[in-house]
Design a protein around this motif. Structure first.
Motif, short mmCIF file in Angstrom:
data_model
loop_
_atom_site.label_atom_id
_atom_site.label_comp_id
_atom_site.label_asym_id
_atom_site.label_seq_id
_atom_site.Cartn_x
_atom_site.Cartn_y
_atom_site.Cartn_z
N SER A 135 -6.01 7.78 -5.76
CA SER A 135 -6.19 8.66 -4.60
C SER A 135 -7.16 9.80 -4.90
O SER A 135 -7.30 10.73 -4.10
CB SER A 135 -4.85 9.23 -4.16
N MET B 188 0.38 5.70 1.04
CA MET B 188 -0.46 6.63 1.79
C MET B 188 -0.55 7.94 1.03
O MET B 188 0.48 8.47 0.57
CB MET B 188 0.10 6.84 3.20
N SER C 79 0.84 -1.20 0.00
CA SER C 79 0.00 0.00 0.00
C SER C 79 0.87 1.24 0.00
O SER C 79 2.07 1.19 0.29
CB SER C 79 -0.92 0.00 1.23
N LYS D 108 -8.61 11.68 -1.90
CA LYS D 108 -8.71 10.82 -0.72
C LYS D 108 -7.40 10.90 0.05
O LYS D 108 -6.33 10.75 -0.52
CB LYS D 108 -8.98 9.37 -1.14
N ASN D 109 -7.51 11.13 1.35
CA ASN D 109 -6.35 11.09 2.24
C ASN D 109 -6.45 9.82 3.06
O ASN D 109 -7.12 9.78 4.10
CB ASN D 109 -6.33 12.32 3.16
N GLU D 110 -5.82 8.76 2.60
CA GLU D 110 -5.93 7.48 3.27
C GLU D 110 -4.85 6.53 2.77
O GLU D 110 -4.12 6.84 1.82
CB GLU D 110 -7.31 6.86 3.04
N GLU D 111 -4.77 5.37 3.41
CA GLU D 111 -3.88 4.32 2.95
C GLU D 111 -4.59 3.54 1.84
O GLU D 111 -5.73 3.12 2.00
CB GLU D 111 -3.50 3.37 4.09
#
Length: 278
Positions: A178, A151, A149, A158-161
């Motif tokens: 993302s 980040m 993955s 999207k701010n995520e893993e």
């Protein structure tokens, strides 16, 4: 040719002991270590000449109990797989152990051979026959469920893993997954990838020593200007790696807008309250 009345005798399986010797009925103890199959047949025939009329001997290897590989990890059944003369390969060993229990695009295969350790995504082995290497006695094959993955932070959708397949994705694909660059916030000139690289792969460009982590890696920051059309081709070729951090910076106007919004939320209520007391 043996006489017509001659009888063939099939001996039970015999095991070569740790000293390299083989016990053959009527022939006694025979030194088998270092011999080829024809040499061993000739030796046994020589031992039987005084006990049988025109003896003939056929030797074949049923299995090699000292040549096997160990398959462990996220497989159907951890086991020792014997190697046969045909030469088992990596996928043969995994199949003999019942296959992997997770999706192939999320499994890493690790091969330990002596003091060396090699690893590769399982789906890369399936897609490229050259990666399906021949195994050697003593190899340890480990199937690891290891989802990869990166980040995403900053002015992205999207701010995520975000997970990706074992064969890897490019920076362009990572930006798409993302959510892309936000038109209202993102500075296309400020796309960064933060990564820990092996120290040996980082050129020494300064007199001072590079900062190195405890595991021998160097923090490196890659910057790409997506305003430059040529960077689109660079993004398609730049591979993302496990645990990379993708950051898209805010455009200067976005920071000004944030400050203006903060100013309005504080000042306007104060002004409205002040007008009520006039």
């Amino acid at each position: 040719m043996a006489p017509a009345a001659a009888k063939a005798t099939a001996l039970p399986e015999q095991t070569i002991d740790s000293n390299g010797r083989l016990i053959v009925p009527f022939a006694g103890s025979v030194e088998a270590a270092g011999m080829t199959i024809p040499d061993l047949e000739s030796t046994i025939v020589g031992r039987l000449k005084s006990k049988a009329n025109e003896p003939q001997v056929l030797v074949r290897v049923i299995r090699n109990t000292t040549a096997d590989v160990t398959v462990v990890g996220d497989v159907g059944s951890s086991m020792r797989v014997p190697l046969t003369p045909k030469g088992e390969r990596l996928l043969d060993a995994l199949a003999a152990a019942g296959g992997v229990r997770q999706p192939v695009n999320k499994v890493m295969v690790q091969i330990t051979r002596g003091t060396q350790v090699f690893s590769m995504p399982l789906d890369a082995v399936i897609r490229d026959p050259r990666q399906n290497i021949a195994l050697q006695a003593g190899d340890v094959v480990t199937a690891l469920y290891q989802p990869v993955s990166f980040m995403a932070f900053g002015a992205t959708g999207k701010n995520e893993e975000i997970g990706f397949e074992g064969q890897g994705i490019s920076l362009a694909q990572a930006l798409a997954r993302s959510g892309g660059l936000l038109d209202s916030r993102a500075d296309a000139r400020g796309v960064f990838v933060f990564r820990l690289e092996d120290a040996a792969s980082v050129p020494q460009t300064r007199d001072e020593a590079l900062p190195v982590t405890a595991d021998g890696r160097v923090p490196v920051v890659y910057r790409i200007d997506m305003k430059d059309p040529a960077s689109m081709f660079v993004a398609q070729q730049f591979p993302m790696r496990d645990k990379d951090m993708l950051y898209v910076s805010n455009a200067p106007v976005a920071d000004i807008q944030k400050l203006a919004n903060l100013f309005y939320t504080v000042v306007f209520p104060a002004v409205s309250v002040g007008t009520q007391f006039r």
